[in-house]
Design an enzyme around this catalytic site. Structure first.
Site, PDB file in Angstrom:
ATOM      1  CB  CYS A   1      -0.953   0.169   1.148  1.00 47.27           C
ATOM      2  SG  CYS A   1      -0.030   0.093   2.793  1.00 47.27           S
TER       3      CYS A   1
ATOM      4  NE  ARG B   1      -4.478   1.482   1.690  1.00 46.97           N
ATOM      5  CZ  ARG B   1      -4.352   2.495   0.644  1.00 46.97           C
ATOM      6  NH1 ARG B   1      -5.379   2.391  -0.292  1.00 46.97           N
ATOM      7  NH2 ARG B   1      -3.240   3.295   0.622  1.00 46.97           N
TER       8      ARG B   1
ATOM      9  CG  ASP C   1      -5.406   6.054   2.236  1.00 47.84           C
ATOM     10  OD1 ASP C   1      -5.538   5.607   3.432  1.00 47.84           O
ATOM     11  OD2 ASP C   1      -4.398   6.710   1.836  1.00 47.84           O
TER      12      ASP C   1
HETATM   13  P1  4NP Z   1      -1.942   2.729   4.131  1.00 52.49           P
HETATM   14  O1  4NP Z   1      -2.476   3.858   4.801  1.00 52.49           O
HETATM   15  O2  4NP Z   1      -1.276   3.138   2.945  1.00 52.49           O
HETATM   16  O3  4NP Z   1      -2.918   1.864   4.000  1.00 52.49           O
HETATM   17  O4  4NP Z   1      -0.509   2.370   5.233  1.00 52.49           O
HETATM   18  C1  4NP Z   1      -1.865   5.466   4.642  1.00 52.49           C
HETATM   19  C2  4NP Z   1      -1.057   5.565   5.763  1.00 52.49           C
HETATM   20  C3  4NP Z   1      -0.332   6.783   5.694  1.00 52.49           C
HETATM   21  C4  4NP Z   1      -0.517   7.887   4.740  1.00 52.49           C
HETATM   22  C5  4NP Z   1      -1.542   7.376   3.763  1.00 52.49           C
HETATM   23  C6  4NP Z   1      -2.307   6.258   3.821  1.00 52.49           C
HETATM   24  N1  4NP Z   1      -0.108   8.994   4.859  1.00 52.49           N
HETATM   25  O5  4NP Z   1      -0.358  10.028   4.132  1.00 52.49           O
HETATM   26  O6  4NP Z   1       0.938   9.207   5.820  1.00 52.49           O
END
Ligand code: 4NP
Length: 172
Positions: free
Chosen positions: A21, A27, A138
């Protein structure tokens, strides 16, 4: 090159898969934990190596998000990964690389400079038995509902994916 779904899976040559991800804190750690849990439940540990990574480096070294952990724990699953960035060498090392959304997928494709590994790259929701969008939304900036959706999507997709891969196991 044979597709990931043609590779015989043995104890000597286990199947390596990596969920990807953006941050590797919501995720993909959920998918890693759920897939590993299903593998264990079926007694298939020696046949699979499961990992996850992020296309971004913002959260490297961090544990999974507390809401992701809460959702997994409700189902008896521990998320024990630490965030890391997906490296170009990972394209070679893994048999199957599963992106959570189209942006992650495009970023993985960009790392594949010679277009050698496109046969390994999939959206995880290609394996979701429920029809609909192919992206895992997300959840990072939202509430618990989003994390519950992620868990449900991930569980369905991982279960269907393992059902498919299990058929490739060759016991010795
Ligand atoms: P992930 O979620 O991609 O599912 O781990 C996110 C975690 C952090 C951020 C965006 C999505 N961020 O912008 O820091």
């Amino acid at each position: 090159m044979p597709t990931p779904f043609e590779k015989p899976i043995t104890k000597e040559d286990p199947f390596n898969l990596c969920f990807v991800c953006l941050g590797n804190i919501c995720r993909s750690p959920t998918a890693e934990g759920v897939f590993q849990h299903l593998v264990k439940e079926r007694g298939l540990d020696p046949y699979f190596y499961v990992d996850s990574a992020g296309t971004g480096a913002y959260h490297v070294g961090e544990a999974a998000n507390s809401k992701s952990q809460e959702m997994a724990n409700k189902h008896g699953i521990e998320l024990d990964s630490r965030a890391r960035k997906f490296e170009p060498d990972d394209l070679k090392e893994f048999d199957l690389i599963l992106a959570m959304d189209h942006e992650n997928f495009d970023n993985l494709q960009k790392l594949d400079l010679k277009n050698e590994y496109s046969g390994k790259l999939f959206l995880m929701r290609e394996f979701d038995p429920k029809p609909g969008t192919k992206a895992v939304p997300d959840p990072y900036f939202g509430g618990m509902d989003g994390f519950k959706d992620v868990y449900d999507i991930v569980y369905r997709s991982c279960e269907a994916l393992l059902n498919k891969l299990e058929k490739q196991i060759e016991e010795d």
